[in-house]
Design a protein around this motif. Structure first.
Motif, PDB file in Angstrom:
ATOM      1  N   ARG A  39      75.282  21.815  38.120  1.00  0.00           N
ATOM      2  CA  ARG A  39      74.579  22.094  37.005  1.00  0.00           C
ATOM      3  C   ARG A  39      75.462  22.596  35.881  1.00  0.00           C
ATOM      4  N   GLU A  40      76.649  23.232  36.374  1.00  0.00           N
ATOM      5  CA  GLU A  40      77.762  23.634  35.297  1.00  0.00           C
ATOM      6  C   GLU A  40      78.296  22.506  34.683  1.00  0.00           C
ATOM      7  N   ASP A  41      78.700  21.303  35.206  1.00  0.00           N
ATOM      8  CA  ASP A  41      78.766  20.186  34.431  1.00  0.00           C
ATOM      9  C   ASP A  41      77.981  19.626  33.635  1.00  0.00           C
ATOM     10  N   THR A  42      76.587  19.577  33.866  1.00  0.00           N
ATOM     11  CA  THR A  42      75.757  18.926  33.047  1.00  0.00           C
ATOM     12  C   THR A  42      75.696  19.796  31.771  1.00  0.00           C
ATOM     13  N   GLN A  43      75.521  21.275  32.172  1.00  0.00           N
ATOM     14  CA  GLN A  43      75.445  22.204  30.928  1.00  0.00           C
ATOM     15  C   GLN A  43      76.600  21.992  29.925  1.00  0.00           C
ATOM     16  N   LYS A  44      77.761  21.855  30.460  1.00  0.00           N
ATOM     17  CA  LYS A  44      78.800  21.687  29.849  1.00  0.00           C
ATOM     18  C   LYS A  44      78.998  20.529  28.710  1.00  0.00           C
ATOM     19  N   VAL A  45      78.303  19.348  29.264  1.00  0.00           N
ATOM     20  CA  VAL A  45      77.994  18.262  28.638  1.00  0.00           C
ATOM     21  C   VAL A  45      77.103  18.733  27.389  1.00  0.00           C
ATOM     22  N   ILE A  46      76.174  19.151  27.654  1.00  0.00           N
ATOM     23  CA  ILE A  46      75.059  19.517  26.826  1.00  0.00           C
ATOM     24  C   ILE A  46      75.572  20.636  25.636  1.00  0.00           C
ATOM     25  N   MET A  47      76.153  21.501  25.988  1.00  0.00           N
ATOM     26  CA  MET A  47      76.674  22.685  25.330  1.00  0.00           C
ATOM     27  C   MET A  47      77.674  21.739  24.204  1.00  0.00           C
ATOM     28  N   GLN A  48      78.469  21.102  24.891  1.00  0.00           N
ATOM     29  CA  GLN A  48      79.668  20.513  23.999  1.00  0.00           C
ATOM     30  C   GLN A  48      78.892  19.603  22.840  1.00  0.00           C
ATOM     31  N   LEU A  49      77.946  18.588  23.393  1.00  0.00           N
ATOM     32  CA  LEU A  49      77.378  17.847  22.272  1.00  0.00           C
ATOM     33  C   LEU A  49      76.382  18.340  21.262  1.00  0.00           C
ATOM     34  N   LYS A  50      75.880  19.425  21.816  1.00  0.00           N
ATOM     35  CA  LYS A  50      74.836  20.282  20.793  1.00  0.00           C
ATOM     36  C   LYS A  50      75.938  20.909  19.846  1.00  0.00           C
ATOM     37  N   GLU A  51      76.980  21.508  20.045  1.00  0.00           N
ATOM     38  CA  GLU A  51      78.101  22.176  19.333  1.00  0.00           C
ATOM     39  C   GLU A  51      78.709  21.102  18.391  1.00  0.00           C
ATOM     40  N   PHE A  52      78.947  19.759  19.017  1.00  0.00           N
ATOM     41  CA  PHE A  52      79.519  18.901  18.080  1.00  0.00           C
ATOM     42  C   PHE A  52      78.618  18.195  17.118  1.00  0.00           C
ATOM     43  N   THR A  53      77.293  17.895  17.357  1.00  0.00           N
ATOM     44  CA  THR A  53      76.411  17.514  16.454  1.00  0.00           C
ATOM     45  C   THR A  53      75.804  18.258  15.264  1.00  0.00           C
ATOM     46  N   THR A  54      76.074  19.566  15.625  1.00  0.00           N
ATOM     47  CA  THR A  54      75.714  20.415  14.389  1.00  0.00           C
ATOM     48  C   THR A  54      76.581  20.244  13.343  1.00  0.00           C
ATOM     49  N   LYS A  55      77.730  20.014  13.567  1.00  0.00           N
ATOM     50  CA  LYS A  55      78.684  19.702  12.461  1.00  0.00           C
ATOM     51  C   LYS A  55      78.624  18.505  11.771  1.00  0.00           C
ATOM     52  N   LEU A  56      77.728  17.522  12.245  1.00  0.00           N
ATOM     53  CA  LEU A  56      77.612  16.146  11.847  1.00  0.00           C
ATOM     54  C   LEU A  56      76.256  15.952  10.700  1.00  0.00           C
ATOM     55  N   GLY A  57      75.515  16.955  10.444  1.00  0.00           N
ATOM     56  CA  GLY A  57      74.570  16.914   9.594  1.00  0.00           C
ATOM     57  C   GLY A  57      73.394  16.313  10.120  1.00  0.00           C
ATOM     58  N   LYS A  58      72.447  15.823   9.295  1.00  0.00           N
ATOM     59  CA  LYS A  58      71.315  15.370   9.737  1.00  0.00           C
ATOM     60  C   LYS A  58      71.281  14.031  10.461  1.00  0.00           C
ATOM     61  N   LEU A  59      70.562  13.656  11.503  1.00  0.00           N
ATOM     62  CA  LEU A  59      70.568  12.580  12.174  1.00  0.00           C
ATOM     63  C   LEU A  59      69.423  11.681  11.463  1.00  0.00           C
ATOM     64  N   ASN A  60      69.927  10.547  11.145  1.00  0.00           N
ATOM     65  CA  ASN A  60      69.219   9.606  10.044  1.00  0.00           C
ATOM     66  C   ASN A  60      68.691   8.328  11.069  1.00  0.00           C
ATOM     67  N   GLY A  61      68.864   8.316  12.282  1.00  0.00           N
ATOM     68  CA  GLY A  61      68.202   7.189  13.137  1.00  0.00           C
ATOM     69  C   GLY A  61      69.277   6.973  14.082  1.00  0.00           C
ATOM     70  N   PHE A  62      68.952   5.753  14.804  1.00  0.00           N
ATOM     71  CA  PHE A  62      69.877   5.232  15.949  1.00  0.00           C
ATOM     72  C   PHE A  62      69.649   3.815  15.828  1.00  0.00           C
ATOM     73  N   GLU A  63      70.756   2.908  16.533  1.00  0.00           N
ATOM     74  CA  GLU A  63      70.626   1.436  16.763  1.00  0.00           C
ATOM     75  C   GLU A  63      71.423   1.074  17.653  1.00  0.00           C
ATOM     76  N   LEU A  64      70.869   0.043  18.440  1.00  0.00           N
ATOM     77  CA  LEU A  64      71.521  -0.584  19.746  1.00  0.00           C
ATOM     78  C   LEU A  64      72.842  -1.217  18.916  1.00  0.00           C
ATOM     79  N   LEU A  65      73.905  -0.842  19.592  1.00  0.00           N
ATOM     80  CA  LEU A  65      75.328  -1.680  19.090  1.00  0.00           C
ATOM     81  C   LEU A  65      75.434  -2.790  19.945  1.00  0.00           C
ATOM     82  N   LYS A  66      75.346  -2.768  21.424  1.00  0.00           N
ATOM     83  CA  LYS A  66      75.639  -3.710  22.181  1.00  0.00           C
ATOM     84  C   LYS A  66      74.987  -3.322  23.569  1.00  0.00           C
ATOM     85  N   LYS A  67      74.468  -4.330  24.152  1.00  0.00           N
ATOM     86  CA  LYS A  67      73.780  -4.237  25.589  1.00  0.00           C
ATOM     87  C   LYS A  67      74.402  -5.287  26.420  1.00  0.00           C
ATOM     88  N   LYS A  68      75.026  -4.766  27.450  1.00  0.00           N
ATOM     89  CA  LYS A  68      75.537  -5.974  28.329  1.00  0.00           C
ATOM     90  C   LYS A  68      74.992  -5.775  29.705  1.00  0.00           C
TER      91      LYS A  68
END
Length: 148
Positions: A63-92
């Protein structure tokens, strides 16, 4: 006798619809769709907890590993501003049981890439691996340089 036939017909229909939703990559796309719905409405933690829950090995892991990824991503995305959407780049599709999907999330500051690897060990698709990075600029420049 007729009741047995009706019950068997209903069971067959349920099994068939369950299989068709998990056929080929349908199940992985269902996971992706729900992941991004949760990501947009409830945030990083809810989305990642859901994605990890599709794989009992990941869900029961550290659970620690999962929480670490979650916390890192949460912290990182707060510095990126607003999310304006998402799109598929590639699927293989590597084969009928293993697929890789890469998505670009369009934040105000810069794009962010999510890479999902899905595996279907039996009937159900599951998240096998999740990664995120911002290395899209380097790859784009390198791909242009290689093509000249």
């Amino acid at each position: 006798m007729m009741n047995r036939f009706k019950i068997l017909l209903i069971l067959f229909t349920l099994i068939q619809s369950s299989c068709s939703s998990n056929s080929k990559d349908g199940g992985s796309q269902i996971i992706i769709k729900k992941f991004f719905s949760l990501y947009e409405t409830k945030g990083v933690e809810s989305a990642l907890n859901y994605a990890y829950s599709t794989n009992s090995w990941l869900a029961s892991g550290s659970r620690e590993d999962t929480q670490k990824v979650i916390m890192q991503l949460k912290e990182f995305t707060t510095k990126l501003g607003k999310l304006n959407g998402f799109e598929l780049l590639k699927k293989k599709d590597i084969n009928e049981r293993y697929t890789v999907c890469s998505y670009m999330l369009m934040y105000d500051r810069q794009p962010l890439r999510f890479t999902f690897i899905f595996y279907k060990p039996n009937v159900e698709w599951q998240l096998q691996s999740f990664q995120y990075d911002v290395g899209m600029s380097d790859e784009s420049v390198n791909s242009i340089n290689l093509s000249w």
